[in-house]
Enzyme design. Structure first.
Site, PDB file in Angstrom:
ATOM      1  N   SER A   1      64.234  53.930 -37.530  1.00 22.06           N
ATOM      2  CA  SER A   1      65.516  54.274 -38.144  1.00 22.06           C
ATOM      3  C   SER A   1      65.334  55.228 -39.318  1.00 22.06           C
ATOM      4  O   SER A   1      66.274  55.942 -39.678  1.00 22.06           O
ATOM      5  CB  SER A   1      66.194  53.005 -38.667  1.00 22.06           C
TER       6      SER A   1
ATOM      7  N   HIS B   1      66.094  57.979 -31.382  1.00 24.75           N
ATOM      8  CA  HIS B   1      66.698  56.871 -32.131  1.00 24.75           C
ATOM      9  C   HIS B   1      67.984  56.408 -31.459  1.00 24.75           C
ATOM     10  O   HIS B   1      69.033  57.042 -31.598  1.00 24.75           O
ATOM     11  CB  HIS B   1      66.960  57.331 -33.578  1.00 24.75           C
TER      12      HIS B   1
ATOM     13  N   GLU C   1      69.939  59.859 -31.722  1.00 24.33           N
ATOM     14  CA  GLU C   1      69.436  60.942 -32.578  1.00 24.33           C
ATOM     15  C   GLU C   1      68.052  61.356 -32.074  1.00 24.33           C
ATOM     16  O   GLU C   1      67.158  60.515 -31.947  1.00 24.33           O
ATOM     17  CB  GLU C   1      69.346  60.480 -34.039  1.00 24.33           C
TER      18      GLU C   1
HETATM   19  N1  LIG Z   1      68.368  46.664 -35.499  1.00 29.29           N
HETATM   20  C1  LIG Z   1      68.985  47.814 -35.388  1.00 29.29           C
HETATM   21  O1  LIG Z   1      70.214  47.892 -35.542  1.00 29.29           O
HETATM   22  C2  LIG Z   1      68.213  49.065 -35.069  1.00 29.29           C
HETATM   23  C3  LIG Z   1      68.910  50.186 -34.588  1.00 29.29           C
HETATM   24  C4  LIG Z   1      68.186  51.333 -34.238  1.00 29.29           C
HETATM   25  C5  LIG Z   1      66.825  51.366 -34.410  1.00 29.29           C
HETATM   26  N2  LIG Z   1      66.174  50.258 -34.900  1.00 29.29           N
HETATM   27  C6  LIG Z   1      64.722  50.362 -35.049  1.00 29.29           C
HETATM   28  O2  LIG Z   1      64.121  49.741 -33.921  1.00 29.29           O
HETATM   29  C7  LIG Z   1      62.875  49.153 -34.295  1.00 29.29           C
HETATM   30  C8  LIG Z   1      62.902  47.684 -33.932  1.00 29.29           C
HETATM   31  O3  LIG Z   1      64.002  47.063 -34.578  1.00 29.29           O
HETATM   32  P1  LIG Z   1      64.669  45.721 -33.985  1.00 29.29           P
HETATM   33  O4  LIG Z   1      65.991  45.617 -34.639  1.00 29.29           O
HETATM   34  O5  LIG Z   1      64.538  45.688 -32.508  1.00 29.29           O
HETATM   35  O6  LIG Z   1      63.701  44.621 -34.653  1.00 29.29           O
HETATM   36  P2  LIG Z   1      63.427  43.121 -34.232  1.00 29.29           P
HETATM   37  O7  LIG Z   1      63.054  42.399 -35.489  1.00 29.29           O
HETATM   38  O8  LIG Z   1      64.515  42.569 -33.382  1.00 29.29           O
HETATM   39  O9  LIG Z   1      62.132  43.259 -33.306  1.00 29.29           O
HETATM   40  C9  LIG Z   1      60.904  43.746 -33.790  1.00 29.29           C
HETATM   41  C10 LIG Z   1      59.860  43.618 -32.714  1.00 29.29           C
HETATM   42  O10 LIG Z   1      58.603  44.063 -33.270  1.00 29.29           O
HETATM   43  C11 LIG Z   1      57.607  43.155 -32.872  1.00 29.29           C
HETATM   44  N3  LIG Z   1      56.511  43.213 -33.836  1.00 29.29           N
HETATM   45  C12 LIG Z   1      56.501  42.708 -35.100  1.00 29.29           C
HETATM   46  N4  LIG Z   1      55.299  42.933 -35.679  1.00 29.29           N
HETATM   47  C13 LIG Z   1      54.565  43.604 -34.752  1.00 29.29           C
HETATM   48  C14 LIG Z   1      53.238  44.093 -34.740  1.00 29.29           C
HETATM   49  N5  LIG Z   1      52.426  43.945 -35.806  1.00 29.29           N
HETATM   50  N6  LIG Z   1      52.797  44.742 -33.623  1.00 29.29           N
HETATM   51  C15 LIG Z   1      53.604  44.881 -32.544  1.00 29.29           C
HETATM   52  N7  LIG Z   1      54.878  44.418 -32.496  1.00 29.29           N
HETATM   53  C16 LIG Z   1      55.328  43.787 -33.582  1.00 29.29           C
HETATM   54  C17 LIG Z   1      58.304  41.796 -32.853  1.00 29.29           C
HETATM   55  O11 LIG Z   1      57.579  40.885 -32.059  1.00 29.29           O
HETATM   56  C18 LIG Z   1      59.633  42.180 -32.227  1.00 29.29           C
HETATM   57  O12 LIG Z   1      59.504  42.210 -30.817  1.00 29.29           O
HETATM   58  C19 LIG Z   1      62.712  49.420 -35.797  1.00 29.29           C
HETATM   59  O13 LIG Z   1      61.952  50.585 -35.966  1.00 29.29           O
HETATM   60  C20 LIG Z   1      64.147  49.629 -36.252  1.00 29.29           C
HETATM   61  O14 LIG Z   1      64.233  50.427 -37.418  1.00 29.29           O
HETATM   62  C21 LIG Z   1      66.829  49.106 -35.210  1.00 29.29           C
END
Ligand SMILES: NC(=O)c1ccc[n+]([C@@H]2O[C@H](COP(=O)([O-])OP(=O)(O)OC[C@H]3O[C@@H](n4cnc5c(N)ncnc54)[C@H](O)[C@@H]3O)[C@@H](O)[C@H]2O)c1
Length: 294
Positions: free
Chosen positions: A129, A150, A162
């Protein structure tokens, strides 16, 4: 809007790897599979891999019930998705999109491994993000083939993606990433590799200031959310939206924005950090600004 036409795939990108089984990984996997791509989902444990597939089955069941998808289409979509637990099993992917925790060191370690495992022609992409795409690109031997893609949350419902080329990303890779996004039925915008890109750079000061109002007792949680839905015509209130995004991810986004711009509007409100410390992360832990009974 699938990539298949009479069984012939028209794009160079056919098989997608998705790393990370959280909110976004699951959503992106569903979007790509619905568009006709083969999807290989990598989770760190069999348990979370199984949970992802169960989540996909539940989502398809909901769509079937609402008659948004046919039985055959759901079965075909499901057959395109497999779940694995090792990165090596992503070797045959044309594009790997990582969606793991918003932490640069974790993502860089992952990119080093993906660079080792994937063919030199594969595109390695991040769903970050806010983090600098170039810093992930530069730990690989293919900084020209790394790009930010993104998606928004929830990925199946949100139309925008994005595209974030690092300064090292080739035009060819950017064009391939755009073709992938458009094949997924999404609208792509292109934005420079700087923290927050377009949407989060504009959205997060607003969300952060909503927490400040709440913490200062200016209005109740429900009134803040009702005000922005009724007065701003937003589909969700800011505190509801923070719960959807995840408060840990939100603090990581604000920290990255503050580190880049030193604008006090980006400094996470202390209450957000305290809620994260308490594991009040929003929907994903069942409690945030609201409660989500399981
Ligand atoms: N939540 C949102 O609204 C959103 C929107 C767009 C983009 N994102 C981006 O997407 C990415 C994931 O966000 P999310 O909301 O799915 O998070 P989440 O907390 O739901 O999931 C995170 C994932 O990362 C894994 N993880 C944690 N530590 C790890 C490690 N050391 N090695 C490998 N995997 C590991 C976890 O097991 C989990 O599967 C981030 O970069 C976030 O910025 C999030």
């Amino acid at each position: 809007m699938g990539v298949h036409d009479g069984g012939v795939c028209q794009m160079a990108i056919k098989r997608i790897g998705v790393v990370g089984s959280g909110i976004m990984g699951a959503g992106v996997a569903e979007v790509a599979a619905a568009a006709g791509f083969e999807v290989v989902l990598r989770s760190r444990s069999q348990e979370s891999a199984d949970a992802m597939l169960a989540g996909l089955d539940a989502s398809l069941a909901r769509q079937l019930k609402k008659e948004r998808i046919t039985d055959d289409a759901a079965a075909e979509l499901r057959a395109r998705v497999s779940a694995v637990t090792t990165l090596d099993e992503l070797a045959a992917c044309d594009l790997v999109l990582e969606s793991v925790v918003e932490d640069l060191a974790t993502k860089q370690e992952l990119f080093r491994e993906l660079d080792r495992v994937c063919t030199p022609s594969a595109i390695l992409a991040t769903n970050t993000s806010t983090l600098p795409v170039v810093e992930m690109a530069m730990v690989t031997e293919r900084p020209d083939r790394v790009c930010g893609i993104h998606f928004f949350n929830p990925a199946p419902a949100m139309s925008l993606v994005e595209l974030v080329p690092a300064i090292t990303t080739s035009n060819e890779v950017l064009a391939e990433a755009r073709a992938f996004v458009e094949a997924c039925g999404k609208t792509a915008v292109t934005v420079k590799d700087q923290a927050g890109f377009i949407v989060n750079a504009l959205l997060f000061p607003y969300l952060n200031n909503a927490v400040r109002l709440y913490d200062a007792g200016v209005a109740s949680r429900d009134d803040i959310d009702a005000a922005m839905k009724g007065g701003g015509n937003f589909p969700m209130g800011p505190l509801e939206l923070l719960d959807l995004v995840g408060l840990d991810t939100s603090v990581a986004i604000l920290d990255a924005l503050f580190a880049e711009f030193h604008d006090p509007n980006f400094a996470p409100t202390p209450l957000l950090r305290r809620m994260v410390a308490a594991q009040h992360l929003g929907r994903k832990t069942g409690v945030g600004f609201y409660d989500y009974p399981r």
